[in-house]
Design an enzyme around this catalytic site. Structure first.
Site, PDB file in Angstrom:
ATOM      1  CD  GLU A  19      -2.066   2.359  -3.629  1.00 12.49           C
ATOM      2  OE1 GLU A  19      -3.100   2.976  -3.924  1.00 12.49           O
ATOM      3  OE2 GLU A  19      -1.582   2.389  -2.489  1.00 12.49           O
ATOM      4  CG  ASP A  57      -1.937   1.038   1.306  1.00  7.13           C
ATOM      5  OD1 ASP A  57      -2.842   0.964   0.474  1.00  7.13           O
ATOM      6  OD2 ASP A  57      -1.867   1.934   2.176  1.00  7.13           O
TER       7      ASP A  57
HETATM    8  C1  GLC Z   1      -4.153   3.053  -0.591  1.00  7.33           C
HETATM    9  C2  GLC Z   1      -5.385   2.200  -0.480  1.00  7.33           C
HETATM   10  C3  GLC Z   1      -6.543   3.067  -0.120  1.00  7.33           C
HETATM   11  C4  GLC Z   1      -6.248   3.709   1.225  1.00  7.33           C
HETATM   12  C5  GLC Z   1      -4.931   4.437   1.199  1.00  7.33           C
HETATM   13  C6  GLC Z   1      -4.468   4.752   2.582  1.00  7.33           C
HETATM   14  O1  GLC Z   1      -4.218   3.982  -1.612  1.00  7.33           O
HETATM   15  O2  GLC Z   1      -5.584   1.485  -1.654  1.00  7.33           O
HETATM   16  O3  GLC Z   1      -7.740   2.370  -0.066  1.00  7.33           O
HETATM   17  O4  GLC Z   1      -7.259   4.598   1.554  1.00  7.33           O
HETATM   18  O5  GLC Z   1      -3.910   3.661   0.634  1.00  7.33           O
HETATM   19  O6  GLC Z   1      -4.056   3.581   3.216  1.00  7.33           O
END
Ligand code: GLC
Length: 546
Positions: free
Chosen positions: A283, A207
Site C-alpha cells: 500500500e 500497510d
Molecule cells: C492504511 C490503512 C488505513 C489505516 C492506515 C493507518 O492506510 O489502509 O485503514 O487507517 O493505514 O494504519
C-alpha cells in the site's frame, strides 16, 4: 516455469469487522468469514485479503495493532485463524493477511515499556522519541503533520510527572510510528512474517508501505499540510493537482524514502524461503515514477494502483491511467494491479456520482478492471453495487472524523456491514442481538446477496461472470495479448487474448460500435448486438467474444 498465481489473480478484500457476524455481538468475526467462504469461492476469485484481525483497542478499526502475532477476541481465536486458512485452502482460495509495520498501537507492550523508560533508553529507541524544541521543549520536534489531520507529535509525561519527550505518529496519537532503523524492530517484523507464513498465509498486504523509513535528522518539511492533503482519497480526482500533491511528499523526509526498500529486500528473502509463491502487495500511494521500486525483483511483488482507483468517469483519463500504469511497471516486469475501491476510499458507486447513475458507471468500470492484465482487487460489497452509507455523526468511529473536528467525515461510510439477506437491518449480517457496530441503511433491501442472487441482471451476477471467465481463461488477462485500440470519442475498447473485447460507453448517449461477436457479459440488460454492431446505452459496457 509456471507463472505465479498472483501475477493474474482476482483478490477479494474482506474487512472482518463488517463481513459476517456469527456470535451476534454486532461485529464480524473469523468464524463468520469461514461460513461465507462458499460465497467468496463462488465469485470466482483466487484469494482473500483479510484486513487486520489482531488484538487492538480498535481506535483505527484494527490498524492499531497491539500484538501482531495473535487474534483479537472480538474476532475469535488463533485456532479460528488456522481454521480459516485451512478452509480457504480447501476451496482453492489463497489467503493474504495485512501487516501493519509503520506503527503499533499505543497499547502494544513495547510502547507501554517505552513510556515507563528513560529518554535515550533502548525501549524508547523502538519508536521515534525526541526532545521538543524551544527552551522548555514544549514545541514539537518537527512540523510534520498526521495523515489524519493535526500534528504528528504528542508529548508524554515522564515518570517524575513532568512533561517530557515527544513521540511521532503519522496517524492517530494511539498509533506511534516504529523506528525501522532499529535492528530489534527489523527482527520483530521478520518474526511476524514468519509467524503468518508458518500458519499458511500465502501473502501480505503491507500497510503504509511507503512510510517505514524516516529522515533521522528530522528536518522540517516545506508545506507540511501537503502530508495530510496528499493522502486524502476523497480529494483525489485523478487531476494534475492531486498528482502534484502526491509528488510533493514522495521521496521526502517522511515518506517513500529509498531506504524503505532495504526492509523489503530482507522480507523478500524470507518469503522466498517458503514454497508456494508467497507474495506481498504494497500500500504505497506514490506517483507512477516511484512505483517500480516497490516491485523490483528483490523487493515486493505488487503495488496498489491508486491512480486507477482515483480515475474519473472519462474515457481519455481512464485510458491514460492504464497506459501509464503498464509503462511504469513493465521495465521491472511486475504485474499491474487494479482496484476500484477499498476500506479507505469512497465506494466506487458513490465516487462516480452516486445513485442509479453511479451504479451504472461503477458496473461499467468493473468490466474494464476485470479485463485488464495483471491482478484485480474487489472490496467486499463492491460486487453488490453498494454505495457509501450516510451515517449520523453520533455513529462515526473513524479517527479522521475526530481529529479534524468533523471537518472530514472519514471512511466509515464505506465500512458498513454487508447485507446478506432479508429486508431490514441487520440483513442477515448478524442475528441482531446487539446493534451492528455501524448502522446499516434502511434502504439496502435491494442490495442483499440473497436478492442479487435471485436477480440475473444484478451487479453480483455481472461480477461472478467476469471473475469466473478470468479464472477459466488465463489468456484473458495475459499481459502480452493486450491492445488498447483507437475508439470513437467517449468509448474505451480493450482487446484481450482469446478474441475477447471489452467495450465501454462513457458518454450520455447510446453509441453503436462496429464490433462483431456475442455478448458474454454486459453491465446492463439493454446492451444489444445486431449483426456486426453493438449498441451500448449511456454509461454501460460489455465483454464481447469476437
Ligand atoms: C492504511 C490503512 C488505513 C489505516 C492506515 C493507518 O492506510 O489502509 O485503514 O487507517 O493505514 O494504519
Amino acid at each position: 516455469m509456471a507463472t505465479p498465481w498472483w501475477t493474474r489473480a482476482a483478490i477479494y478484500q474482506v474487512y472482518p469487522r463488517s463481513f459476517r457476524d456469527l456470535n451476534g455481538d454486532g461485529t464480524g468475526d473469523l468464524r463468520g468469514i469461514v461460513s461465507e467462504l462458499p460465497y467468496i469461492a463462488a465469485l470466482g476469485v483466487d484469494a482473500v485479503w483479510l484486513s487486520p484481525f489482531y488484538p487492538s483497542p480498535q481506535r483505527d478499526s484494527g490498524y492499531d495493532v497491539a500484538d501482531p502475532r495473535a487474534v483479537d477476541p472480538i474476532y475469535g481465536t488463533i485456532e479460528d485463524a488456522r481454521e480459516l486458512i485451512a478452509q480457504a485452502h480447501a476451496r482453492a482460495l489463497r489467503v493474504i493477511v495485512d501487516v501493519v509495520p509503520n506503527h503499533s498501537s499505543s497499547e502494544r507492550a513495547w510502547f507501554q515499556e517505552a513510556l515507563r523508560s528513560e529518554p535515550g533508553s533502548p525501549e524508547r529507541a523502538r519508536y521515534h522519541f525526541l526532545d521538543g524544541r524551544g527552551l522548555a521543549g514544549d514545541q514539537p520536534p518537527t512540523n510534520w503533520t498526521s495523515w489524519f489531520g493535526g500534528g504528528a507529535w504528542t508529548r508524554v509525561v515522564e515518570l517524575d510527572g513532568r512533561p517530557g519527550q515527544w513521540y511521532l505518529h503519522t496517524f492517530d496519537e494511539s498509533q506511534p510510528d516504529l523506528n525501522w532503523s532499529n535492528p530489534e524492530v527489523r527482527a520483530d517484523g521478520l518474526e511476524t512474517l514468519r509467524f503468518w507464513l508458518d500458519m499458511g498465509a500465502d501473502g501480505f498486504r503491507v500497510d503504509v508501505a511507503l512510510g517505514l523509513a524516516k529522515d533521522m535528522s528530522y528536518p522540517d518539511i516545506d508545506d507540511p499540510e501537503s502530508l495530510t492533503l496528499a493522502m486524502r482519497m476523497d480529494l483525489d480526482d485523478g487531476s494534475v493537482d492531486a498528482m502534484n500533491r502526491r509528488r510533493k511528499v514522495a521521496n521526502s523526509a517522511v515518506l517513500d524514502r529509498d531506504e524503505v526498500q532495504d526492509v523489503y529486500r530482507e522480507w523478500r528473502q524470507v518469503m522466498d524461503e517458503y514454497d508456494g509463491d508467497r507474495m506481498a502487495v504494497a500500500e504505497a500511494w506514490v506517483p507512477p515514477e516511484r512505483a517500480a521500486r516497490y516491485v523490483a525483483p528483490d523487493t515486493l511483488h505488487q503495488i496498489f494502483n491508486f491512480d486507477f482507483m482515483a480515475a474519473p468517469w472519462d474515457a481519455v483519463r481512464v485510458r491514460g491511467v492504464i497506459e501509464k500504469t503498464m509503462a511504469s511497471l513493465s521495465y521491472v516486469g511486475a504485474p499491474p494491479t487494479w482496484a476500484l475501491s477499498n476500506h479507505d476510499t469512497p465506494r466506487v458507486v458513490s465516487r462516480l456520482g452516486g445513485g442509479p447513475l453511479g451504479l451504472r458507471r461503477a458496473r461499467a468500470m468493473a468490466l474494464i478492471a476485470h479485463a485488464l492484465p495483471g491482478a484485480v482487487y474487489v472490496y467486499q460489497g463492491e460486487e453488490l453495487g453498494l454505495s457509501d452509507a450516510l451515517l449520523p455523526d453520533s455513529a462515526r468511529q473513524d479517527p479522521v472524523f475526530f481529529r479534524t473536528g468533523g471537518a472530514q467525515l472519514g471512511r466509515d461510510g464505506a465500512r458498513v456491514p454487508v447485507p446478506w439477506s432479508g429486508s431490514e437491518p441487520p440483513y442477515g449480517f448478524s442475528d441482531g442481538s446487539l446493534p451492528t457496530w455501524l448502522p446499516q441503511p434502511t434502504d439496502w433491501a435491494a442490495f442483499t446477496v440473497e436478492g442479487e442472487i435471485a436477480d440475473p441482471n444484478s451487479a453480483l451476477h455481472q461480477y461472478r461472470a467476469t471473475l469466473r471467465l478470468r479464472a477459466a481463461h488465463p489468456g484473458l488477462v495475459d499481459q502480452q495479448a493486450f491492445v488498447l485500440p483507437e475508439a470513437p470519442e467517449g468509448v474505451l475498447v480493450l482487446e484481450r487474448g482469446a478474441g475477447l473485447r471489452c467495450v465501454v460507453n462513457f458518454t450520455d448517449e447510446a453509441v453503436t460500435s462496429p464490433v462483431s461477436g456475442r455478448v458474454l457479459v454486459a453491465s446492463d440488460a439493454s446492451v444489444m448486438v445486431e449483426g456486426d454492431r453493438v449498441t451500448l446505452p449511456p454509461s454501460t459496457g460489455a465483454w464481447l467474444q469476437t
